[in-house]
Design a protein around this motif. Structure first.
Motif, PDB file in Angstrom:
ATOM      1  N   VAL A  21       0.864  -1.173   0.000  1.00 31.32           N
ATOM      2  CA  VAL A  21       0.000   0.000   0.000  1.00 31.32           C
ATOM      3  C   VAL A  21       0.906   1.229   0.000  1.00 31.32           C
ATOM      4  CG1 VAL A  21      -1.803   1.252   1.233  1.00 31.32           C
ATOM      5  CG2 VAL A  21      -1.781  -1.247   1.283  1.00 31.32           C
ATOM      6  N   ARG A  22       0.987   1.884  -1.141  1.00 30.12           N
ATOM      7  CA  ARG A  22       1.761   3.129  -1.252  1.00 30.12           C
ATOM      8  C   ARG A  22       0.791   4.288  -1.042  1.00 30.12           C
ATOM      9  NH1 ARG A  22       6.582   1.449  -3.259  1.00 30.12           N
ATOM     10  NH2 ARG A  22       6.557  -0.273  -4.717  1.00 30.12           N
ATOM     11  N   LEU A  23       1.139   5.150  -0.116  1.00 34.97           N
ATOM     12  CA  LEU A  23       0.247   6.253   0.233  1.00 34.97           C
ATOM     13  C   LEU A  23       0.413   7.412  -0.738  1.00 34.97           C
ATOM     14  CD1 LEU A  23       0.509   6.245   4.095  1.00 34.97           C
ATOM     15  CD2 LEU A  23      -1.183   5.188   2.670  1.00 34.97           C
ATOM     16  N   PRO A  24      -0.626   8.195  -0.938  1.00 36.19           N
ATOM     17  CA  PRO A  24      -1.994   8.003  -0.451  1.00 36.19           C
ATOM     18  C   PRO A  24      -2.862   7.165  -1.385  1.00 36.19           C
ATOM     19  CG  PRO A  24      -1.808  10.177  -1.415  1.00 36.19           C
ATOM     20  CD  PRO A  24      -0.444   9.525  -1.510  1.00 36.19           C
ATOM     21  N   GLU A  25      -2.462   7.028  -2.669  1.00 40.18           N
ATOM     22  CA  GLU A  25      -3.345   6.348  -3.628  1.00 40.18           C
ATOM     23  C   GLU A  25      -3.505   4.856  -3.375  1.00 40.18           C
ATOM     24  OE1 GLU A  25       0.691   6.912  -4.829  1.00 40.18           O
ATOM     25  OE2 GLU A  25      -0.823   8.473  -4.875  1.00 40.18           O
ATOM     26  N   GLY A  26      -2.599   4.245  -2.635  1.00 38.29           N
ATOM     27  CA  GLY A  26      -2.716   2.823  -2.328  1.00 38.29           C
ATOM     28  C   GLY A  26      -3.902   2.504  -1.440  1.00 38.29           C
ATOM     29  N   LEU A  27      -4.403   3.512  -0.727  1.00 40.18           N
ATOM     30  CA  LEU A  27      -5.578   3.288   0.118  1.00 40.18           C
ATOM     31  C   LEU A  27      -6.812   2.943  -0.710  1.00 40.18           C
ATOM     32  CD1 LEU A  27      -5.111   6.118   2.760  1.00 40.18           C
ATOM     33  CD2 LEU A  27      -4.753   3.670   3.068  1.00 40.18           C
ATOM     34  N   ASP A  28      -6.799   3.329  -1.994  1.00 40.47           N
ATOM     35  CA  ASP A  28      -7.930   2.999  -2.862  1.00 40.47           C
ATOM     36  C   ASP A  28      -8.087   1.492  -3.026  1.00 40.47           C
ATOM     37  OD1 ASP A  28      -8.087   5.722  -3.113  1.00 40.47           O
ATOM     38  OD2 ASP A  28      -7.129   5.762  -5.088  1.00 40.47           O
ATOM     39  N   LEU A  29      -6.981   0.751  -2.937  1.00 41.68           N
ATOM     40  CA  LEU A  29      -7.038  -0.710  -3.047  1.00 41.68           C
ATOM     41  C   LEU A  29      -7.788  -1.332  -1.876  1.00 41.68           C
ATOM     42  CD1 LEU A  29      -3.317  -1.379  -4.029  1.00 41.68           C
ATOM     43  CD2 LEU A  29      -5.311  -1.383  -5.548  1.00 41.68           C
ATOM     44  N   LEU A  30      -7.808  -0.633  -0.741  1.00 40.84           N
ATOM     45  CA  LEU A  30      -8.456  -1.167   0.451  1.00 40.84           C
ATOM     46  C   LEU A  30      -9.940  -0.827   0.514  1.00 40.84           C
ATOM     47  CD1 LEU A  30      -5.681  -0.298   3.048  1.00 40.84           C
ATOM     48  CD2 LEU A  30      -5.994  -2.419   1.770  1.00 40.84           C
ATOM     49  N   MET A  31     -10.395   0.036  -0.400  1.00 33.72           N
ATOM     50  CA  MET A  31     -11.824   0.359  -0.444  1.00 33.72           C
ATOM     51  C   MET A  31     -12.580  -0.770  -1.139  1.00 33.72           C
ATOM     52  SD  MET A  31     -11.702   4.427  -1.310  1.00 33.72           S
ATOM     53  CE  MET A  31     -13.458   4.615  -1.294  1.00 33.72           C
ATOM     54  N   PRO A  32     -13.750  -1.122  -0.650  1.00 29.39           N
ATOM     55  CA  PRO A  32     -14.485  -2.229  -1.270  1.00 29.39           C
ATOM     56  C   PRO A  32     -15.001  -1.848  -2.651  1.00 29.39           C
ATOM     57  CG  PRO A  32     -15.811  -1.200   0.438  1.00 29.39           C
ATOM     58  CD  PRO A  32     -14.454  -0.567   0.510  1.00 29.39           C
ATOM     59  N   PRO A  33     -14.997  -2.792  -3.582  1.00 36.00           N
ATOM     60  CA  PRO A  33     -15.556  -2.508  -4.907  1.00 36.00           C
ATOM     61  C   PRO A  33     -17.083  -2.450  -4.837  1.00 36.00           C
ATOM     62  CG  PRO A  33     -14.868  -4.791  -4.759  1.00 36.00           C
ATOM     63  CD  PRO A  33     -14.456  -4.137  -3.475  1.00 36.00           C
ATOM     64  N   GLY A  34     -17.665  -1.772  -5.771  1.00 33.37           N
ATOM     65  CA  GLY A  34     -19.128  -1.739  -5.859  1.00 33.37           C
ATOM     66  C   GLY A  34     -19.802  -0.771  -4.912  1.00 33.37           C
ATOM     67  N   LEU A  35     -19.076   0.230  -4.422  1.00 31.80           N
ATOM     68  CA  LEU A  35     -19.720   1.228  -3.567  1.00 31.80           C
ATOM     69  C   LEU A  35     -20.594   2.139  -4.422  1.00 31.80           C
ATOM     70  CD1 LEU A  35     -16.911   2.451  -1.138  1.00 31.80           C
ATOM     71  CD2 LEU A  35     -19.038   1.311  -0.532  1.00 31.80           C
ATOM     72  N   PRO A  36     -21.808   2.450  -3.967  1.00 37.25           N
ATOM     73  CA  PRO A  36     -22.612   3.410  -4.712  1.00 37.25           C
ATOM     74  C   PRO A  36     -22.015   4.815  -4.586  1.00 37.25           C
ATOM     75  CG  PRO A  36     -23.696   2.833  -2.664  1.00 37.25           C
ATOM     76  CD  PRO A  36     -22.479   1.958  -2.770  1.00 37.25           C
ATOM     77  N   ALA A  37     -22.448   5.713  -5.429  1.00 32.80           N
ATOM     78  CA  ALA A  37     -22.003   7.100  -5.327  1.00 32.80           C
ATOM     79  C   ALA A  37     -23.237   7.968  -5.153  1.00 32.80           C
ATOM     80  CB  ALA A  37     -21.236   7.516  -6.568  1.00 32.80           C
ATOM     81  N   PRO A  38     -23.431   8.624  -4.092  1.00 30.32           N
ATOM     82  CA  PRO A  38     -22.651   8.647  -2.856  1.00 30.32           C
ATOM     83  C   PRO A  38     -22.958   7.427  -1.988  1.00 30.32           C
ATOM     84  CG  PRO A  38     -24.520  10.114  -2.647  1.00 30.32           C
ATOM     85  CD  PRO A  38     -24.555   9.568  -4.056  1.00 30.32           C
ATOM     86  N   PHE A  39     -22.083   7.202  -0.989  1.00 31.74           N
ATOM     87  CA  PHE A  39     -22.269   6.071  -0.090  1.00 31.74           C
ATOM     88  C   PHE A  39     -22.214   6.555   1.359  1.00 31.74           C
ATOM     89  CE2 PHE A  39     -17.732   6.419  -0.836  1.00 31.74           C
ATOM     90  CZ  PHE A  39     -17.175   6.272   0.429  1.00 31.74           C
ATOM     91  N   GLY A  40     -22.865   5.803   2.219  1.00 27.32           N
ATOM     92  CA  GLY A  40     -22.832   6.072   3.648  1.00 27.32           C
ATOM     93  C   GLY A  40     -21.949   5.047   4.339  1.00 27.32           C
ATOM     94  N   SER A  41     -21.756   5.229   5.625  1.00 25.99           N
ATOM     95  CA  SER A  41     -20.900   4.298   6.360  1.00 25.99           C
ATOM     96  C   SER A  41     -21.514   2.898   6.413  1.00 25.99           C
ATOM     97  CB  SER A  41     -20.599   4.819   7.765  1.00 25.99           C
ATOM     98  OG  SER A  41     -21.780   5.150   8.433  1.00 25.99           O
ATOM     99  N   GLN A  42     -22.848   2.812   6.407  1.00 33.82           N
ATOM    100  CA  GLN A  42     -23.483   1.488   6.385  1.00 33.82           C
ATOM    101  C   GLN A  42     -23.284   0.800   5.040  1.00 33.82           C
ATOM    102  OE1 GLN A  42     -27.517   2.133   7.723  1.00 33.82           O
ATOM    103  NE2 GLN A  42     -26.897   1.873   9.860  1.00 33.82           N
ATOM    104  N   ASP A  43     -23.283   1.564   3.956  1.00 41.45           N
ATOM    105  CA  ASP A  43     -22.997   0.996   2.634  1.00 41.45           C
ATOM    106  C   ASP A  43     -21.565   0.464   2.588  1.00 41.45           C
ATOM    107  OD1 ASP A  43     -25.531   1.812   1.699  1.00 41.45           O
ATOM    108  OD2 ASP A  43     -24.746   3.789   1.158  1.00 41.45           O
ATOM    109  N   PHE A  44     -20.648   1.251   3.140  1.00 39.50           N
ATOM    110  CA  PHE A  44     -19.240   0.859   3.166  1.00 39.50           C
ATOM    111  C   PHE A  44     -19.068  -0.424   3.985  1.00 39.50           C
ATOM    112  CE2 PHE A  44     -14.814   0.896   4.342  1.00 39.50           C
ATOM    113  CZ  PHE A  44     -14.166   1.529   3.291  1.00 39.50           C
ATOM    114  N   ALA A  45     -19.724  -0.482   5.146  1.00 34.93           N
ATOM    115  CA  ALA A  45     -19.622  -1.663   6.010  1.00 34.93           C
ATOM    116  C   ALA A  45     -20.165  -2.904   5.307  1.00 34.93           C
ATOM    117  CB  ALA A  45     -20.369  -1.423   7.316  1.00 34.93           C
ATOM    118  N   ALA A  46     -21.295  -2.772   4.632  1.00 38.79           N
ATOM    119  CA  ALA A  46     -21.892  -3.919   3.941  1.00 38.79           C
ATOM    120  C   ALA A  46     -21.012  -4.383   2.794  1.00 38.79           C
ATOM    121  CB  ALA A  46     -23.286  -3.562   3.434  1.00 38.79           C
TER     122      ALA A  46
END
Length: 170
Positions: free
Chosen positions: A102-127
Motif C-alpha cells: 500500500v503506497r500512500l496516499p493512492e494505495g488506500l484505494d485498493l483497500l476500499m471495497p468494490p461496488g460502492l454506490p455514489a454517494p455512499f454512507g458508512s453502512q454501505d461501506f460496512a456492507a
C-alpha cells in the motif's frame, strides 16, 4: 525518519488462524481447530487512524502480510469451558499467504471495497467491505484524512461520501 527517508511499515494480518488451548495444570493441548474469522488487508485501517497526519506523505508505504498462524491460548478464562476471557500464550506464523503493498496516499484505494454506490454512507461501506459499522466509520475517517473521499451531503443524520477525483482517475 519520514522527512529524510522512505519508510515501509510491515503489518501482519492473520488470514487463517488455527487455535489450540493449553491446560495450565496438566500442560495438555486440545485438538487444533480453525478460527471462523478470516483476515483481510483492510484491517490496517484500525492502526492508520493513529497516524492520520502522515497519510498524505508519498514516502510512507505499508506492506500488509497476510499470514497463516497457530495461536496458543491458556485455559484460564471465566466461562464454563474456561475459554472466554482466556490469555493468549503465543502466536506462531506458519506461512505467508500473500503480501499487499500500500503506497500512500493512492494505495488506500485498493483497500476500499468494490461496488460502492455514489454517494455512499458508512453502512454501505460496512456492507460492501464485510465489516462492522464502527470499523467502516474508522476506515472512512482515515480515507477522509488521506483525501481519498470527501463529504457529499447528508441523508437524515448520516453523512454521505464520494470518492475524490484522484481516486477515480479523473
Amino acid at each position: 525518519f519520514l522527512p529524510t527517508y522512505p519508510v515501509t511499515v510491515v503489518y501482519p494480518v492473520p488470514r487463517v488462524k488455527w487455535l489450540q488451548w493449553i491446560d495450565e495444570t496438566t500442560g495438555e493441548l486440545t485438538r487444533r481447530r480453525k478460527s471462523p474469522k478470516t483476515g483481510r488487508p483492510s484491517e490496517i485501517f484500525r492502526e492508520l487512524v493513529w497516524i492520520k497526519p502522515y497519510l498524505q506523505d508519498p514516502r510512507l508505504s505499508f506492506l500488509v502480510l497476510m499470514i497463516d498462524m497457530d495461536e496458543y491460548r491458556l485455559l484460564n478464562g471465566w466461562s464454563a469451558d474456561r475459554k472466554r476471557g482466556s490469555t493468549r500464550f503465543d502466536r506462531v506464523p506458519s506461512a505467508v499467504a500473500d503480501a499487499v503493498r500500500v503506497r500512500l496516499p493512492e494505495g488506500l484505494d485498493l483497500l476500499m471495497p468494490p461496488g460502492l454506490p455514489a454517494p455512499f454512507g458508512s453502512q454501505d461501506f460496512a456492507a460492501a467491505a464485510g465489516m462492522r459499522l464502527w470499523e467502516a466509520q474508522r476506515a472512512i475517517n482515515v480515507l477522509l484524512s488521506a483525501g481519498r473521499v470527501r463529504v457529499d451531503g447528508k441523508a437524515g443524520r448520516s453523512r454521505l461520501y464520494v470518492r475524490t477525483a484522484e481516486t477515480m482517475g479523473i
